[in-house]
Every structure is written in structure tokens, then in C-alpha cells.
Design a protein around this motif. Structure first.
Motif, PDB file in Angstrom:
ATOM      1  N   CYS A  60       0.730  -1.510   0.185  1.00 28.09           N
ATOM      2  CA  CYS A  60      -0.260  -0.046   0.245  1.00 28.09           C
ATOM      3  C   CYS A  60       0.855   1.078  -0.190  1.00 28.09           C
ATOM      4  N   GLY A  61       1.921   1.474   0.424  1.00 22.81           N
ATOM      5  CA  GLY A  61       3.034   2.498   0.772  1.00 22.81           C
ATOM      6  C   GLY A  61       2.406   3.596   1.445  1.00 22.81           C
ATOM      7  N   SER A  62       1.866   4.510   1.210  1.00 25.70           N
ATOM      8  CA  SER A  62       0.799   5.952   1.990  1.00 25.70           C
ATOM      9  C   SER A  62      -0.523   6.050   2.045  1.00 25.70           C
ATOM     10  N   GLY A  63      -0.774   4.498   1.788  1.00 26.81           N
ATOM     11  CA  GLY A  63      -2.180   4.407   1.358  1.00 26.81           C
ATOM     12  C   GLY A  63      -2.747   4.396   0.788  1.00 26.81           C
ATOM     13  N   VAL A  64      -2.565   5.421   0.162  1.00 32.40           N
ATOM     14  CA  VAL A  64      -2.984   6.739  -1.195  1.00 32.40           C
ATOM     15  C   VAL A  64      -4.493   6.375  -1.389  1.00 32.40           C
ATOM     16  N   TYR A  65      -4.124   4.736  -1.720  1.00 31.31           N
ATOM     17  CA  TYR A  65      -5.203   4.777  -3.061  1.00 31.31           C
ATOM     18  C   TYR A  65      -6.480   3.982  -2.025  1.00 31.31           C
ATOM     19  N   GLY A  66      -5.808   2.912  -1.179  1.00 29.96           N
ATOM     20  CA  GLY A  66      -6.677   2.419  -0.305  1.00 29.96           C
ATOM     21  C   GLY A  66      -7.676   3.895   0.232  1.00 29.96           C
ATOM     22  N   ILE A  67      -6.771   4.811   0.870  1.00 26.24           N
ATOM     23  CA  ILE A  67      -8.005   5.869   1.895  1.00 26.24           C
ATOM     24  C   ILE A  67      -8.768   6.709   0.204  1.00 26.24           C
ATOM     25  N   GLU A  68      -8.566   7.020  -0.948  1.00 21.53           N
ATOM     26  CA  GLU A  68      -9.015   7.772  -1.226  1.00 21.53           C
ATOM     27  C   GLU A  68     -10.204   6.798  -2.093  1.00 21.53           C
ATOM     28  N   ILE A  69      -9.667   5.562  -2.118  1.00 21.35           N
ATOM     29  CA  ILE A  69     -11.399   4.308  -3.007  1.00 21.35           C
ATOM     30  C   ILE A  69     -12.031   4.698  -1.672  1.00 21.35           C
TER      31      ILE A  69
ATOM     32  N   LYS B 142     -15.449  -1.320   3.397  1.00 22.64           N
ATOM     33  CA  LYS B 142     -13.957  -1.319   4.514  1.00 22.64           C
ATOM     34  C   LYS B 142     -12.943  -1.983   3.564  1.00 22.64           C
ATOM     35  N   VAL B 143     -11.707  -1.152   3.879  1.00 19.26           N
ATOM     36  CA  VAL B 143      -9.985  -0.627   3.651  1.00 19.26           C
ATOM     37  C   VAL B 143      -9.416  -2.064   4.380  1.00 19.26           C
ATOM     38  N   VAL B 144      -8.781  -2.552   3.815  1.00 18.27           N
ATOM     39  CA  VAL B 144      -7.502  -2.672   5.334  1.00 18.27           C
ATOM     40  C   VAL B 144      -5.989  -2.710   3.788  1.00 18.27           C
ATOM     41  N   LEU B 145      -5.206  -1.730   4.835  1.00 18.87           N
ATOM     42  CA  LEU B 145      -3.864  -1.128   3.677  1.00 18.87           C
ATOM     43  C   LEU B 145      -2.915  -2.489   4.570  1.00 18.87           C
ATOM     44  N   MET B 146      -2.490  -3.014   3.566  1.00 16.45           N
ATOM     45  CA  MET B 146      -1.696  -4.241   3.504  1.00 16.45           C
ATOM     46  C   MET B 146      -0.044  -4.502   3.159  1.00 16.45           C
ATOM     47  N   ASP B 147       1.751  -4.161   4.260  1.00 15.74           N
ATOM     48  CA  ASP B 147       2.735  -3.720   3.152  1.00 15.74           C
ATOM     49  C   ASP B 147       3.960  -4.488   4.278  1.00 15.74           C
ATOM     50  N   LEU B 148       5.044  -4.328   4.734  1.00 18.74           N
ATOM     51  CA  LEU B 148       5.719  -4.617   5.793  1.00 18.74           C
ATOM     52  C   LEU B 148       5.571  -3.555   6.717  1.00 18.74           C
TER      53      LEU B 148
ATOM     54  N   MET C  80      -9.651   8.559   8.130  1.00 22.61           N
ATOM     55  CA  MET C  80     -10.537   8.003   7.511  1.00 22.61           C
ATOM     56  C   MET C  80     -10.134   6.729   9.020  1.00 22.61           C
ATOM     57  N   GLY C  81      -9.792   6.570  10.460  1.00 19.44           N
ATOM     58  CA  GLY C  81      -9.748   5.216  11.071  1.00 19.44           C
ATOM     59  C   GLY C  81     -10.740   5.058  11.509  1.00 19.44           C
ATOM     60  N   ALA C  82     -12.139   4.676  11.348  1.00 19.59           N
ATOM     61  CA  ALA C  82     -13.518   4.291  11.387  1.00 19.59           C
ATOM     62  C   ALA C  82     -13.750   3.209  10.713  1.00 19.59           C
ATOM     63  N   GLN C  83     -12.980   3.334   9.602  1.00 17.36           N
ATOM     64  CA  GLN C  83     -13.054   2.695   7.334  1.00 17.36           C
ATOM     65  C   GLN C  83     -11.816   2.095   7.370  1.00 17.36           C
ATOM     66  N   VAL C  84     -10.792   2.203   7.369  1.00 12.95           N
ATOM     67  CA  VAL C  84      -9.203   1.552   6.969  1.00 12.95           C
ATOM     68  C   VAL C  84      -8.711   1.762   8.230  1.00 12.95           C
ATOM     69  N   THR C  85      -8.062   0.497   7.918  1.00 10.30           N
ATOM     70  CA  THR C  85      -6.788  -0.556   9.076  1.00 10.30           C
ATOM     71  C   THR C  85      -5.990  -0.996   8.361  1.00 10.30           C
ATOM     72  N   THR C  86      -5.182  -0.861   9.096  1.00 10.11           N
ATOM     73  CA  THR C  86      -3.833  -1.342   8.469  1.00 10.11           C
ATOM     74  C   THR C  86      -3.370  -3.558   8.698  1.00 10.11           C
ATOM     75  N   ALA C  87      -2.579  -3.597   8.206  1.00 10.16           N
ATOM     76  CA  ALA C  87      -1.766  -4.842   8.870  1.00 10.16           C
ATOM     77  C   ALA C  87      -0.301  -5.358   8.019  1.00 10.16           C
ATOM     78  N   GLY C  88       0.605  -5.500   9.120  1.00  5.14           N
ATOM     79  CA  GLY C  88       1.863  -5.561   8.790  1.00  5.14           C
ATOM     80  C   GLY C  88       2.006  -6.784   8.322  1.00  5.14           C
ATOM     81  N   VAL C  89       2.600  -6.801   6.779  1.00  2.32           N
ATOM     82  CA  VAL C  89       2.568  -8.100   6.302  1.00  2.32           C
ATOM     83  C   VAL C  89       3.778  -8.482   5.076  1.00  2.32           C
ATOM     84  N   ASN C  90       4.542  -9.169   5.580  1.00  7.63           N
ATOM     85  CA  ASN C  90       5.190  -9.462   4.382  1.00  7.63           C
ATOM     86  C   ASN C  90       4.626 -10.258   3.320  1.00  7.63           C
ATOM     87  N   MET C  91       4.514  -9.736   1.902  1.00 12.00           N
ATOM     88  CA  MET C  91       3.070 -10.355   1.192  1.00 12.00           C
ATOM     89  C   MET C  91       3.944 -12.027   0.157  1.00 12.00           C
TER      90      MET C  91
END
Length: 352
Positions: free
Chosen positions: A191-200, A208-214, A230-241
């Protein structure tokens, strides 16, 4: 708001003019590198396949194909029935034996010697400049941080800041695509900065959007989520893809400027991992600047592809290539639509 920013305008989905300015730096170095290795003279002699031309010049065929695409987009080469040939423009002005040869002037006027050197090295070796081949004879470079599976917090901040600015327009364009309203949960992979997930998410309030990255990158993305409110709608997940199990809650996986960082083999791996993690009826999305099916341009895609070649050993793919990659993983119904976000297209496929 500070006085310095009172006249600033918000981003729009169309940043093509900025991309044209940025990628224009490649034009002269591409010409000079190909003049140096003899591309124009060889293509003036007779039509050649990319493989034959690479063997004749003693360069890497995969890298040469990217150069030829850029030369074609600039009107200096053409491809017909799989054979490449110099155009009349190149034969008249870039043939080293011609009275109108511009090669000397082009070489003297080019001050971007660093880029020229990188392009020349990667064309000759097929490798990322400054790196050695793997012991098995096949070089597959990967972005260093994702290869290691970790990065510093400082590196994450720098990458996020660059990608956030770089991705404003295409993120706005992607967010308008109606297909996202049909999903319950979208995972933005890499996701990088999460800009795509945030705007979508902003454009689809029930999604519901999950931002996944290292882990370090996901932590940095969290700050952008909080900044956007956007914290109520967007969460993050630290995962090595590559090495860890993916969360299974999403019915859509979104990748932007991710597949272009990697080799064909690694793209197939990512497609398989996405397929395994999605439910039946789930969708995969690839947001990329696409090459045409013939590998002849357009120039923004061809120049961006060369940037990937020297930076990550990746490339810009065509829709036909993405279809093959996605179908090899089991996906069906592969389509693509220009999003209105600059030069980007959204490739979509379905897990049966």
C-alpha cells in the motif's frame, strides 16, 4: 494554512503533463545509448527480430525490447510482423555513415550522463546497474526493502512521502471506478502511504479497506490514515506479502505500481497468493500504466518501463501479459479500463 499555500490547488485525476515533463529526461539518453551500441545502423541494414538484433549487438534481449518500444514511440523504429526496422527519420539522421548524422551533437549535448550510464549498463547486461548476477545465471532483482522483508522507519517515511505525492492523481482516478462499490472489503497490497486505499474508501463509505505492507510501511501508512480522518473505515496490516499468510477477510485485492516492480515469475507468485486468499467471486485489481500489446509504446509506458529496468529490474506490462499472468493463477474475466487518473488503467479479474 500558511501564506505559502493559499494559492495551491487540490490535486485532480489528470497529471499527464507532469508525467510528460518527468519522463522527457529519458529521450536523449535513449537515443545516445542506442547510437552507441549500433541499434540504428543495424536496423537500417535489414529488418530484425528483437532476439536477432540483441545477438547482433551483444546486448540483453529483454532490455532491448524496452528500448525498442521507446524508440518506436519516438518515431525512430517500427515493428511489422514481429520484425523491427529503423524508420526513415532514423536512417536519415541517426545512421553513423549519413551526412546528416546527429549522433555527435546528441552525445555532446547530453548532460544526463548518470542516466545514460545506467541505461547502457542495463542494456548490455540485463541487470540492475551496479549489481552482479545470481549464481544460477538468472538475475531477478527486487526492491531491496521488500527483498529483505524489513526497512527502517526513516526509509518507510521517505518511500511513503514520495509515493503519496506521486500517486495523488491515479488514486483519485481509481477511486471513481464503480466496481469498488460492489465489494465489502478491499485489501490494498503493497500500500505504500495508503493513498489508494484511503481515496477508494472515501469514495465508497460502506467499504472496509485494509492497507497491507511490511510492518514498518504499514505503521507509516497508519499516520496517513489518521491524517485523513479515515480510521473508522481503513485499517492496516503489517504482512510480508512473500513469506507470510495474507489476511482472508477481503473480497478484493488492489495492487498499484506493484507488479511492475517484479519479474514475470514473481508476478505469477503474487497472483497465486492473491487467488488463494480470495473467496470465490473475489476480484483482483492491478493499477498500472500499460504497454500496448505489440510492445511498441506508448512513450510514457515505455520510458517508465526503462525506469523500472534500471531501478528494480521490473517493467511495464501489457494487458495481454497481465492476462496470461492472472489466468495462470486461475483468474478469469480479465479486463482493463482507463481510470481517468493520468495514464493509468485498472486491470480486473475474477476468482471463479
Amino acid at each position: 494554512m500558511s501564506a505559502a499555500h493559499t494559492n495551491a490547488l487540490p490535486p485532480t485525476p489528470d497529471d499527464c503533463a507532469i508525467w510528460d515533463i518527468w519522463l522527457s529526461q529519458f529521450r536523449l539518453p535513449i537515443v545516445n545509448v542506442n547510437a552507441q551500441v549500433g541499434t540504428f545502423a543495424a536496423l537500417a541494414e535489414a529488418p530484425r527480430t528483437c532476439e536477432d538484433l540483441a545477438a547482433h549487438l551483444g546486448v540483453d534481449a529483454r532490455a532491448l525490447a524496452m528500448h525498442l518500444a521507446a524508440l518506436c514511440a519516438m518515431g525512430l523504429a517500427e515493428k511489422r510482423l514481429g520484425m523491427w526496422r529503423a524508420t526513415h527519420l532514423a536512417r536519415r539522421w541517426l545512421h553513423p555513415d549519413g551526412e546528416g548524422y546527429w549522433g555527435y551533437f546528441c552525445r555532446q549535448i547530453d548532460r544526463n550522463t548518470h542516466l545514460q550510464g545506467q541505461l547502457l549498463e542495463s542494456l548490455k547486461t540485463g541487470r540492475r546497474p551496479g549489481e552482479a548476477a545470481q549464481s544460477d545465471g538468472e538475475f531477478v532483482a527486487r526492491p531491496a526493502e521488500w527483498e529483505r522483508g524489513t526497512m527502517s522507519a526513516e526509509a518507510a517515511r521517505g518511500i511513503a512521502a514520495f509515493m503519496h505525492a506521486h500517486s495523488q492523481a491515479p488514486a483519485l482516478g481509481a477511486a471513481t471506478q464503480p466496481v469498488f462499490s460492489t465489494l465489502k472489503c478491499l485489501m490494498d497490497v503493497g500500500c505504500g502511504s495508503g493513498v489508494y486505499g484511503i481515496e477508494i474508501a472515501r469514495a465508497n463509505p460502506t467499504l472496509k479497506v485494509v492497507l497491507m505492507d511490511l510492518a514498518e510501511m504499514a505503521a507509516e501508512a497508519q499516520s496517513y490514515v489518521e491524517r485523513a480522518g479515515m480510521g473508522a473505515q481503513v485499517t492496516t496490516a503489517g504482512v510480508n506479502m512473500f513469506t507470510q499468510e495474507w489476511p482472508r477477510e477481503a473480497d478484493g485485492h488492489f495492487f498499484s505500481n506493484v507488479f511492475h516492480d517484479w519479474s514475470d515469475e514473481t508476478c505469477r507468485l503474487l497472483a497465486r497468493k492473491s487467488f488463494e486468499a480470495l473467496p470465490s467471486g473475489g476480484r483482483i485489481f492491478l493499477n498500472e500504466i500499460l504497454m500496448d500489446d505489440e510492445g511498441t509504446g506508448p512513450f510514457p509506458a515505455a520510458a517508465f518501463s526503462l525506469l523500472m529496468l534500471i531501478g528494480t529490474l521490473g517493467k511495464q506490462y501489457s494487458l495481454a501479459e497481465f492476462r496470461d499472468i492472472l489466468e495462470s493463477a486461475g483468474f478469469t474475466q480479465v479486463t482493463a479500463e482507463r481510470t481517468g487518473g493520468g495514464y493509468f488503467s485498472l486491470v480486473s479479474a475474477v476468482k471463479p
